[in-house]
Design a protein around this motif. Structure first.
Motif, PDB file in Angstrom:
ATOM      1  N   LEU A   1       7.422  40.775  43.331  1.00 26.32           N
ATOM      2  CA  LEU A   1       7.485  39.399  42.831  1.00 26.32           C
ATOM      3  C   LEU A   1       6.149  38.894  42.297  1.00 26.32           C
ATOM      4  CD1 LEU A   1       6.159  37.363  45.232  1.00 26.32           C
ATOM      5  CD2 LEU A   1       8.284  37.973  46.366  1.00 26.32           C
ATOM      6  N   TYR A   2       5.019  39.511  42.753  1.00 23.43           N
ATOM      7  CA  TYR A   2       3.702  39.020  42.321  1.00 23.43           C
ATOM      8  C   TYR A   2       3.170  39.728  41.088  1.00 23.43           C
ATOM      9  CZ  TYR A   2       3.012  42.706  45.831  1.00 23.43           C
ATOM     10  OH  TYR A   2       3.128  43.842  46.578  1.00 23.43           O
ATOM     11  N   ASN A   3       3.925  40.653  40.517  1.00 20.94           N
ATOM     12  CA  ASN A   3       3.435  41.345  39.318  1.00 20.94           C
ATOM     13  C   ASN A   3       3.592  40.457  38.087  1.00 20.94           C
ATOM     14  OD1 ASN A   3       4.512  44.287  40.854  1.00 20.94           O
ATOM     15  ND2 ASN A   3       2.409  43.984  40.166  1.00 20.94           N
ATOM     16  N   PRO A  17      14.387  43.856  48.583  1.00 23.06           N
ATOM     17  CA  PRO A  17      13.343  42.978  48.019  1.00 23.06           C
ATOM     18  C   PRO A  17      13.718  42.397  46.654  1.00 23.06           C
ATOM     19  CG  PRO A  17      12.561  45.271  48.211  1.00 23.06           C
ATOM     20  CD  PRO A  17      14.007  45.274  48.499  1.00 23.06           C
ATOM     21  N   HIS A  18      14.773  42.920  46.028  1.00 13.77           N
ATOM     22  CA  HIS A  18      15.027  42.561  44.622  1.00 13.77           C
ATOM     23  C   HIS A  18      16.358  41.863  44.365  1.00 13.77           C
ATOM     24  CE1 HIS A  18      11.623  45.116  43.777  1.00 13.77           C
ATOM     25  NE2 HIS A  18      12.240  46.176  44.254  1.00 13.77           N
ATOM     26  N   ILE A  19      17.316  42.079  45.259  1.00 16.41           N
ATOM     27  CA  ILE A  19      18.695  41.651  44.991  1.00 16.41           C
ATOM     28  C   ILE A  19      19.224  40.873  46.193  1.00 16.41           C
ATOM     29  CG2 ILE A  19      21.074  42.531  44.706  1.00 16.41           C
ATOM     30  CD1 ILE A  19      19.868  44.993  43.336  1.00 16.41           C
ATOM     31  N   ARG A  20      19.961  39.804  45.942  1.00 21.13           N
ATOM     32  CA  ARG A  20      20.585  39.079  47.053  1.00 21.13           C
ATOM     33  C   ARG A  20      21.651  39.968  47.692  1.00 21.13           C
ATOM     34  NH1 ARG A  20      20.734  33.893  48.269  1.00 21.13           N
ATOM     35  NH2 ARG A  20      19.897  33.159  46.295  1.00 21.13           N
ATOM     36  N   VAL A  21      21.525  40.194  48.981  1.00 27.45           N
ATOM     37  CA  VAL A  21      22.450  41.096  49.672  1.00 27.45           C
ATOM     38  C   VAL A  21      23.374  40.278  50.571  1.00 27.45           C
ATOM     39  CG1 VAL A  21      22.622  42.934  51.405  1.00 27.45           C
ATOM     40  CG2 VAL A  21      20.911  43.089  49.581  1.00 27.45           C
ATOM     41  N   ASP A  22      24.673  40.534  50.447  1.00 31.10           N
ATOM     42  CA  ASP A  22      25.684  39.840  51.232  1.00 31.10           C
ATOM     43  C   ASP A  22      26.570  40.915  51.863  1.00 31.10           C
ATOM     44  OD1 ASP A  22      28.003  38.646  52.147  1.00 31.10           O
ATOM     45  OD2 ASP A  22      28.310  37.402  50.367  1.00 31.10           O
ATOM     46  N   VAL A  23      26.291  41.255  53.125  1.00 28.80           N
ATOM     47  CA  VAL A  23      26.998  42.394  53.733  1.00 28.80           C
ATOM     48  C   VAL A  23      28.489  42.108  53.921  1.00 28.80           C
ATOM     49  CG1 VAL A  23      24.995  43.490  54.813  1.00 28.80           C
ATOM     50  CG2 VAL A  23      26.252  41.715  56.065  1.00 28.80           C
ATOM     51  N   GLN A  24      28.828  40.840  54.124  1.00 22.52           N
ATOM     52  CA  GLN A  24      30.268  40.535  54.240  1.00 22.52           C
ATOM     53  C   GLN A  24      30.945  40.657  52.889  1.00 22.52           C
ATOM     54  OE1 GLN A  24      31.798  37.415  57.028  1.00 22.52           O
ATOM     55  NE2 GLN A  24      29.645  36.806  57.034  1.00 22.52           N
ATOM     56  N   GLY A  25      30.261  40.192  51.853  1.00 24.72           N
ATOM     57  CA  GLY A  25      30.799  40.307  50.491  1.00 24.72           C
ATOM     58  C   GLY A  25      30.962  41.772  50.102  1.00 24.72           C
ATOM     59  N   LEU A  26      29.956  42.583  50.433  1.00 24.86           N
ATOM     60  CA  LEU A  26      30.031  44.019  50.100  1.00 24.86           C
ATOM     61  C   LEU A  26      31.063  44.728  50.970  1.00 24.86           C
ATOM     62  CD1 LEU A  26      26.212  44.872  49.810  1.00 24.86           C
ATOM     63  CD2 LEU A  26      27.869  44.824  47.925  1.00 24.86           C
TER      64      LEU A  26
END
Ligand code: 7TS
Length: 417
Positions: A395-397, A217-226
């Motif tokens: 994100l709504y806080n 929910p907080h970080i852009r995740v790129d499984v190929q990059g990781l």
């Protein structure tokens, strides 16, 4: 240091008040006070678009998938598979068949332990995790080790709540058959240097799973990059419905893995003498899945993508810095988890007050936080506390939410003085 005045929607271009209007549940009062929802690591609230999609699905498209020749079944199947492709793009998987729908992070990890784990971890082997794992990234591995005579190794963390990378590397031995590490700690908020951790494991040809429940929910995740071998997350922590989650796995591993559960959809042919299995991802999706859940997840991802993951992260990082500064300024507050890289959750304790009492008093003020061990009991032992209070951001806080939390904590202190 005097607190900065509360500003609303502090990150440029991110209109948090407009965003809050998208979440019907946030509009209510709790014990006569406006709801301040800070239990987002446990589960996030849902935007109107997700709720509407679920209703529309049941009103217009509901049928079982992969079976019917009739139009509704075709539509439900198309929607289900379209979500798979959306998830694929969202986490940048190479192929859509690398996306398996499960109930949530817990089931995703259990699936890997019960299939890849059973196949590859034997007597005298090691599985390596860290001291900051959620129970769902401890117990499945413990069960596997018990069953197969393997040993669970645990990499230590620092007092700030950062992984000891030197010790972690030492624990990667010739018998290490699997590594499973959280991307972000649900209790400490620590963001682990997962790319570096994946590289360390891969240098020794050890496969690795990342528990992304608190990262997605907080970080852009790129499984190929990781380049991780598996990545697990839950829809309900990503503004989607409960009961739907994702296991990403590299296709070449999924192909070699045995099935998880037996039943419909996971087979290619069945006789009483012999059953042959379907190809991934279907091999791992026995029975009628949570079709409506995928429909809701699809809309949740669209919602997030419309706002932009980077804008969300910037807004939340601003709130996290503000909350950390204001909490630290209160006499008697100790933060549990002060890693340099943090995201989402802030744990704290208050001198002379049990965390449950903090939670109960805050609830009377309309403020929802979580108190307890957060399914990380070994981590509580590490810090020598039975429980913490935890405020977890979404994100709504707003800064006003943080101001309400601070005022609530001051009230708790007054009551227990
Ligand atoms: N892994 C991490 C890091 C988590 O934070 C959680 C849930 C899970 C796995 C399990 O996810 P599930 O959706 O399968 O239940 N964490 C929390 C929490 O911090 N408070 O309630 C649930």
């Amino acid at each position: 240091m005097p607190p900065r005045p509360a500003e609303i929607g502090s990150s440029a271009g991110f209109d948090v008040q407009r965003i809050r209007a998208d979440f019907p549940i946030l509009q209510q009062k709790i014990h006569g006070k406006p709801l301040v929802y800070l239990d987002n690591a446990a589960s996030t609230q849902k935007p109107r678009s997700v709720i509407d999609t679920l209703v529309r699905y049941y009103e217009e498209d509901n049928a079982n998938i992969h079976r019917g020749v009739h139009l509704l079944s075709e539509r439900a199947t198309e929607t289900y598979e379209a979500t798979r492709r959306r998830v694929q793009r969202f986490i940048n998987a190479r192929e859509s068949r690398e996306v398996i729908f499960v109930r949530g992070t817990t089931e995703a990890i259990n699936l890997v332990a019960a299939t890849f784990g059973r196949q590859n971890v034997g007597a005298g082997d090691d599985v390596l995790i860290t001291h900051m794992e959620h129970h769902s990234n401890i117990v499945p591995w413990q069960m596997l080790c018990e069953e197969n005579g393997a040993k669970l190794r645990v990499a230590p963390i620092t007092d700030a709540g950062e992984l000891r990378l030197d010790e972690f590397e030492k624990l990667l031995g010739p018998r290490t058959r699997f590594v499973s590490v959280t991307h972000v700690s649900n209790t400490l908020g620590t963001v682990n240097p997962v790319k570096h951790i994946v590289d360390m494991a891969h240098r020794r040809k050890i496969p690795i799973l990342l528990d992304g429940a608190q990262a997605i929910p907080h970080i852009r995740v790129d499984v190929q990059g990781l380049d991780c071998d598996f990545y697990a997350f839950s829809g309900h922590k990503l503004y989607g419905p409960t009961g739907i989650g994702v296991l990403y796995g590299k296709a070449e591993l999924l192909e070699r893995m045995p099935p998880y559960q037996g039943g419909g959809d996971m087979i290619s042919s069945v006789t009483f003498e012999k059953t042959t299995y379907n190809v991934p991802p279907y091999k791992f999706e026995a029975g009628t899945p949570n079709i409506a859940g995928t429909v809701g997840l699809d809309t949740a991802i669209q919602y997030i993508e419309n706002l932009g993951m980077d804008a969300i992260a910037a807004h939340e990082q601003d709130l996290l810095a503000y909350a950390t500064e204001r909490l630290s300024a209160i006499d008697g507050v100790t933060l549990i988890g002060t890693a340099k890289e943090r995201s989402g959750a802030i744990s704290f304790i208050l001198d002379g007050v049990h965390p449950h009492d903090i939670g109960t008093v805050l609830d009377q003020e309309g403020i929802a936080i979580r108190t307890g061990h957060h399914c990380t009991q070994p981590l509580m032992d590490r810090f020598g506390v039975p429980a913490t209070a935890r405020a977890a951001l979404a994100l709504y806080n707003t800064r006003e939410d943080i101001d309400a939390l601070i005022a609530g904590i001051l009230k708790v202190q007054e009551m227990f003085r």
